[in-house]
Scaffold this motif. Structure first.
Motif, short mmCIF file in Angstrom:
data_model
loop_
_atom_site.label_atom_id
_atom_site.label_comp_id
_atom_site.label_asym_id
_atom_site.label_seq_id
_atom_site.Cartn_x
_atom_site.Cartn_y
_atom_site.Cartn_z
N GLU A 328 1.45 -1.24 -0.13
CA GLU A 328 -0.08 0.42 -0.29
C GLU A 328 0.69 1.09 0.02
OE1 GLU A 328 -4.12 -0.18 2.32
OE2 GLU A 328 -2.59 -1.82 3.32
N PHE A 329 0.44 2.49 -0.56
CA PHE A 329 1.75 3.13 -1.17
C PHE A 329 0.60 4.39 -0.39
CE2 PHE A 329 1.94 7.61 -3.39
CZ PHE A 329 3.36 7.27 -3.99
N ASP A 330 1.12 5.41 0.06
CA ASP A 330 0.23 6.63 0.90
C ASP A 330 0.67 8.13 0.19
OD1 ASP A 330 -0.97 8.83 2.37
OD2 ASP A 330 0.17 8.58 4.46
N ALA A 331 -0.92 7.80 -0.35
CA ALA A 331 -0.37 9.56 -1.62
C ALA A 331 -0.74 10.74 -0.76
CB ALA A 331 -1.99 9.45 -2.34
N LYS A 332 -0.57 10.93 0.12
CA LYS A 332 -0.92 12.12 0.56
C LYS A 332 0.43 12.17 0.97
CE LYS A 332 -2.36 14.70 4.46
NZ LYS A 332 -3.10 15.24 5.68
N SER A 333 1.62 11.09 1.48
CA SER A 333 2.99 11.62 1.80
C SER A 333 3.92 11.60 0.67
CB SER A 333 3.48 10.88 3.10
OG SER A 333 3.27 9.75 3.35
N GLY A 334 3.58 10.16 0.29
CA GLY A 334 4.55 10.17 -0.89
C GLY A 334 4.83 8.68 -0.47
N SER A 335 4.48 8.32 0.10
CA SER A 335 5.45 6.83 1.06
C SER A 335 4.70 5.90 0.93
CB SER A 335 5.84 8.05 2.20
OG SER A 335 5.05 7.57 3.05
N ARG A 355 9.09 7.58 5.63
CA ARG A 355 8.92 9.31 6.08
C ARG A 355 7.79 10.37 5.00
NH1 ARG A 355 13.22 12.21 7.21
NH2 ARG A 355 14.72 10.48 6.40
N GLY A 356 8.20 9.76 3.92
CA GLY A 356 8.41 10.91 2.46
C GLY A 356 9.71 11.96 2.15
N PRO A 357 8.92 12.64 1.36
CA PRO A 357 10.43 13.37 1.41
C PRO A 357 10.69 14.55 2.10
CG PRO A 357 9.30 14.20 -0.47
CD PRO A 357 8.67 12.79 0.22
N SER A 358 11.32 14.43 3.16
CA SER A 358 11.83 15.50 4.14
C SER A 358 13.14 15.51 4.71
CB SER A 358 10.30 15.43 4.99
OG SER A 358 10.44 14.64 5.70
N GLY A 359 13.71 16.46 5.08
CA GLY A 359 14.73 15.92 5.85
C GLY A 359 16.32 15.86 4.62
#
Length: 446
Positions: A328-335, A355-359
């Protein structure tokens, strides 16, 4: 005690931090790093700007990790094509998805699919010599470029486009790409953000570089600079923003003669949200709406619109990870959907995929430590599993005649690229296709 067998899919920073953590937390583990390309190091090689060689020096530590006993590298192996994720889960005690966030988050506005509009993942991949984007062939025959986004990637794109050949001499900008950029008539790059200067996500190191360019001057509208930051902003966040605003103050009052004499200019345009890409088949401009930041931090349009004419647009508005069958893919965070790094069963994830593209690059260290601890604990509880790990993967690839690349092969390729460097200042001249890479080192199918 039996040795835990782990497959790490992806050889970027998050993958190597996970391997390093496994070596520390597990007793004598057996770890296989699986990478789709022949070349390791992920965004360090293909995402970090070519003129940021100091940042790329982290690969020395990664190379040391890859050479540790019990660690093997399988490059040029595509999960989902050469071997399935389900097969890897059957072969190993644990599988870690460390695939980053390599795909662009698309800006959903009319005209976004016109020729001359690129996402930053593909555009940065092109100027970094990533095999997936070597054929992108962007048309840079324009005097003005619009970069949509207010983070370090947006600044990287602007900087690379306005630097001259001598400024890029010590970079690993590929020769064919350098020829295109340095022959282009680009005079103005406009970096546009929806919010104000105080909310920009630039690191101050990157921002300060923009005042040291040989051929370009950076410009900020003085009326866009705030009188003060919000009182409730504290700690490190406040210090970072204060430094950025101090730097941008220098851009707000450039010497008029300097601006007129400069070969190129980088304009920082704030409080502007893109509405539409203009033009027929090819981009001719971008229509924006003026914005304001309401109390509480939300952004709203003012109804005032304006157009920036341009012949090239690069959107730098975020990234998303790749998908895997059955995951499963979390579309909101892109993760990848996960709970504290656990996807399900013996499948884990780290870094931007988690985590999604951050940091920044080092932000993934904590993910590696966390997941390594979970794997060590699970293995201690389960005891010997009988999983075959490395030997099973090697046999499977041999049977399928997959031309995999080991770390010794990569080191030969690395040496060949260094040897190809076109000047004593340049660190290397990259091979730009998988075929070139495999030809340089010879292939193996078993």
């Amino acid at each position: 005690m039996s040795r835990v067998k782990v497959a790490v899919i992806g050889s970027g920073p998050s993958g190597f931090y996970a391997v390093s953590a496994l070596l520390r937390q597990c007793e004598d583990p057996l770890i296989d790093i699986i990478e789709r390309l022949p070349t390791p190091f992920g965004l360090i090689r293909a995402g970090v700007a070519p003129d940021h060689q100091t940042t790329k020096n982290v690969v020395r530590a990664y190379s040391k990790t890859a050479s540790e006993a019990g660690v093997s590298y399988f490059g040029n192996v595509s999960v989902g094509k050469d071997v399935s994720l389900a097969e890897l889960r059957d072969l190993y005690d644990a599988v870690i998805l460390a695939v980053g966030a390599p795909a662009d988050r698309k800006l959903e506005i009319p005209g976004i699919d016109k020729a001359g509009v690129y996402g930053s993942a593909e555009f940065v991949g092109w100027y970094n010599g990533h095999p997936d984007y070597v054929a992108l062939d962007p048309d840079l025959d324009t005097e003005r470029v619009v970069v949509i986004g207010n983070g370090n990637v947006a600044i990287d794109v602007a900087r690379v486009l306005v630097k001259g050949p001598e400024e890029m001499a010590a970079s690993d900008l590929p020769g064919p790409v350098a020829d295109v950029i340095h022959r282009s008539p680009i005079k103005d790059v406009v970096v546009v953000g929806r919010r104000g200067p105080g909310d920009a996500k630039f690191t101050n190191v990157e921002l300060r570089e923009m005042r040291e360019l040989d051929h370009a001057v950076s410009i900020v509208r003085h009326e866009h600079l705030p009188d003060a930051l919000p009182e409730d902003l504290e700690g490190r966040d406040r210090r970072v923003r204060e430094k950025n605003l101090q730097t941008m103050e220098e851009f707000a009052e450039p010497d008029e003669a300097m601006v007129e004499e400069a070969e190129k200019r980088v304009h920082f345009e704030f409080y502007a949200s893109p509405l539409e890409i203009l033009g027929k088949e090819r981009v001719e401009g971008v229509r924006f709406e003026r914005t304001e930041v309401a109390e509480g931090g939300s952004v709203r349009g003012t109804g005032e619109t304006f157009v920036i004419p341009c012949g090239l647009v690069v959107t730098a508005v975020g990234y998303r990870t790749r998908s895997f069958e059955g995951i499963e893919f979390d579309a909101k965070s892109g993760s990848i959907l996960n709970t504290d790094g656990v996807v399900n069963g013996n499948l884990y994830t780290v870094g931007w995929a988690r985590r999604g593209p951050s940091g920044v690059i080092g932000s993934s260290k904590r993910d590696g430590d966390d997941v390594a601890g979970k794997i060590a604990e699970a293995h201690a509880l389960s005891g010997p599993t009988g999983k075959v790990g490395h030997d099973g993967l090697k046999q499977l690839l041999q049977d399928r005649k997959v031309a995999y690349v080991d770390f010794d092969d990569w080191q030969k390729l690395d040496a060949a690229e260094v040897e190809r460097a076109k000047s004593s200042e340049a660190p290397r001249e990259k091979f730009l296709s998988v075929e070139e890479m495999l030809a340089a080192i010879g292939t193996k199918s078993g």
